[in-house]
Design a protein around this motif. Sequence first.
Motif, short mmCIF file in Angstrom:
data_model
loop_
_atom_site.label_atom_id
_atom_site.label_comp_id
_atom_site.label_asym_id
_atom_site.label_seq_id
_atom_site.Cartn_x
_atom_site.Cartn_y
_atom_site.Cartn_z
N GLN A 29 -65.06 -7.11 89.14
CA GLN A 29 -66.49 -7.37 89.04
C GLN A 29 -66.96 -7.94 90.35
O GLN A 29 -66.38 -8.90 90.86
CB GLN A 29 -66.80 -8.37 87.92
CG GLN A 29 -68.28 -8.73 87.90
CD GLN A 29 -68.59 -9.88 86.96
OE1 GLN A 29 -67.69 -10.52 86.42
NE2 GLN A 29 -69.87 -10.15 86.77
N ASP A 30 -68.00 -7.35 90.95
CA ASP A 30 -68.62 -7.93 92.13
C ASP A 30 -70.12 -7.94 91.86
O ASP A 30 -70.78 -6.91 91.92
CB ASP A 30 -68.28 -7.10 93.37
CG ASP A 30 -68.71 -7.82 94.65
OD1 ASP A 30 -69.74 -8.53 94.61
OD2 ASP A 30 -68.03 -7.68 95.68
N GLY A 31 -70.62 -9.09 91.54
CA GLY A 31 -72.02 -9.18 91.15
C GLY A 31 -72.25 -8.42 89.86
O GLY A 31 -71.50 -8.59 88.90
N HIS A 32 -73.24 -7.55 89.84
CA HIS A 32 -73.51 -6.80 88.61
C HIS A 32 -72.81 -5.44 88.63
O HIS A 32 -73.02 -4.62 87.77
CB HIS A 32 -75.02 -6.64 88.41
CG HIS A 32 -75.67 -5.66 89.36
ND1 HIS A 32 -75.67 -5.85 90.72
CD2 HIS A 32 -76.30 -4.48 89.14
CE1 HIS A 32 -76.29 -4.83 91.29
NE2 HIS A 32 -76.68 -3.99 90.36
N ILE A 33 -71.99 -5.20 89.65
CA ILE A 33 -71.28 -3.94 89.76
C ILE A 33 -69.81 -4.12 89.36
O ILE A 33 -69.11 -4.98 89.89
CB ILE A 33 -71.30 -3.41 91.21
CG1 ILE A 33 -72.72 -3.45 91.77
CG2 ILE A 33 -70.68 -2.02 91.25
CD1 ILE A 33 -73.47 -2.16 91.75
N TRP A 34 -69.37 -3.29 88.43
CA TRP A 34 -67.99 -3.34 87.96
C TRP A 34 -67.32 -2.00 88.22
O TRP A 34 -67.93 -0.95 88.00
CB TRP A 34 -67.92 -3.61 86.46
CG TRP A 34 -68.65 -4.82 85.97
CD1 TRP A 34 -69.98 -5.11 86.11
CD2 TRP A 34 -68.08 -5.92 85.23
NE1 TRP A 34 -70.27 -6.31 85.51
CE2 TRP A 34 -69.14 -6.83 84.95
CE3 TRP A 34 -66.78 -6.21 84.77
CZ2 TRP A 34 -68.93 -8.01 84.24
CZ3 TRP A 34 -66.59 -7.39 84.06
CH2 TRP A 34 -67.64 -8.28 83.80
N THR A 35 -66.09 -2.04 88.70
CA THR A 35 -65.32 -0.80 88.85
C THR A 35 -63.98 -1.00 88.16
O THR A 35 -63.50 -2.12 88.04
CB THR A 35 -65.08 -0.47 90.34
OG1 THR A 35 -64.54 -1.62 91.00
CG2 THR A 35 -66.36 -0.04 91.02
N SER A 36 -63.39 0.10 87.71
CA SER A 36 -62.11 -0.03 87.02
C SER A 36 -61.16 1.09 87.45
O SER A 36 -61.59 2.12 87.96
CB SER A 36 -62.29 -0.01 85.50
OG SER A 36 -62.86 1.21 85.08
N ALA A 37 -59.88 0.86 87.22
CA ALA A 37 -58.85 1.81 87.63
C ALA A 37 -58.78 2.98 86.64
O ALA A 37 -59.77 3.28 85.98
CB ALA A 37 -57.51 1.09 87.75
N GLY A 38 -57.62 3.62 86.56
CA GLY A 38 -57.48 4.82 85.73
C GLY A 38 -58.03 4.70 84.31
O GLY A 38 -58.34 3.61 83.85
N ILE A 39 -58.14 5.82 83.65
CA ILE A 39 -58.89 5.94 82.40
C ILE A 39 -58.70 4.79 81.42
O ILE A 39 -59.67 4.21 80.94
CB ILE A 39 -58.50 7.25 81.67
CG1 ILE A 39 -58.99 8.45 82.48
CG2 ILE A 39 -59.13 7.30 80.28
CD1 ILE A 39 -60.48 8.58 82.55
N THR A 40 -57.45 4.44 81.12
CA THR A 40 -57.28 3.41 80.10
C THR A 40 -57.78 2.05 80.57
O THR A 40 -58.04 1.18 79.76
CB THR A 40 -55.81 3.27 79.66
OG1 THR A 40 -55.01 2.97 80.81
CG2 THR A 40 -55.31 4.54 79.00
N ALA A 41 -57.95 1.89 81.88
CA ALA A 41 -58.54 0.65 82.39
C ALA A 41 -59.97 0.50 81.89
O ALA A 41 -60.51 -0.60 81.85
CB ALA A 41 -58.50 0.63 83.91
N GLY A 42 -60.58 1.63 81.50
CA GLY A 42 -61.92 1.58 80.94
C GLY A 42 -61.97 0.74 79.67
O GLY A 42 -62.99 0.12 79.35
N ILE A 43 -60.86 0.70 78.95
CA ILE A 43 -60.80 -0.12 77.74
C ILE A 43 -60.82 -1.60 78.13
O ILE A 43 -61.55 -2.39 77.54
CB ILE A 43 -59.52 0.20 76.93
CG1 ILE A 43 -59.62 1.63 76.38
CG2 ILE A 43 -59.36 -0.80 75.80
CD1 ILE A 43 -58.36 2.10 75.69
N ASP A 44 -60.04 -1.94 79.14
CA ASP A 44 -60.05 -3.32 79.63
C ASP A 44 -61.45 -3.70 80.11
O ASP A 44 -61.94 -4.80 79.86
CB ASP A 44 -59.05 -3.48 80.78
CG ASP A 44 -57.63 -3.13 80.36
OD1 ASP A 44 -56.84 -4.05 80.13
OD2 ASP A 44 -57.32 -1.93 80.23
#
Length: 248
Positions: A83-98
């Motif tokens: 998380q950086d400010g209001h922008i969030w990025t995540s790794a591979g697909i299952t990271a979307g669950i996290d």
Amino acid sequence: LDTLIIPGGRGIDAACGDPALLAWSRARSAPARRVASVCSGAFLLAALGLLDGRRAVTHWHRCAEFARRFPAVRLDPDPIFIQDGHIWTSAGITAGIDLALAFVEADLGAPAALAVARQLVVFLKRPGGQAQFSAALSLQQRDDRFERLHAWIAERPAADLSVPALAAFVGMSERSFVRAYRRATGSTPAKAVERLRVEAARRMLEENRPVKQTAAQCGFGSEETMRRAFLRLLGSTPAAYRERFAAA
DNA sequence: AGCGCCTACCGCCAGC
DNA sequence: AGGCTGGCGGTAGGCG
């Protein structure tokens, strides 16, 4: 618009070159309270310039390419999500669950996130993951006593992970280990091992690996054993899971 | 499709 | 006393 989530996948490169889609995304992202990407969806956010000067993560397979194309982004290839400010990025697909669990925690609190994680049969704080999103999980484990154990298990799901072996790893007697583990995590050792093995198997199946090979490498004595574990925890068979979630 | 055997779990208790 | 530890054994449940 509350949260804009850009998914990744095969179409992402085409999407990055589509002026209409870029314009739409830019317009939608401006008023959003939260902007996020999953997997290679980070490429689109980067193409919009939204990640310039920010920390971000994407799928490990495309990290090198990402760094080359978007030098203004402070790419960190390691974390499950950032998380950086209001922008969030995540790794591979299952990271979307996290990532989704982190949203739940941010909006509704840690207890709600933990409840959802239990329902989904995933770890709220993924073992071996980065420390920075630990906020949630002070609840799941009041102490980090078994964090190293979880990482150890996750790295070698095919090893002997019997209770005596786990107790030996942490240097406790079996009896005390079982008691302490239950108190600290709310689960029992064998159940936790099973969950971690299923998680490892899920990732392999998502990469379209053969069921047989997956069972062997994830510590299931046989395909049948893995099948039973999948039915118990996910309500689906390995073959069905692979069919539904494997990359094309 | 079913079952014998093994393991995990936990209550109990004795020691520290 | 009161808490923690760890060995023992019964039971349930899952593996093969």
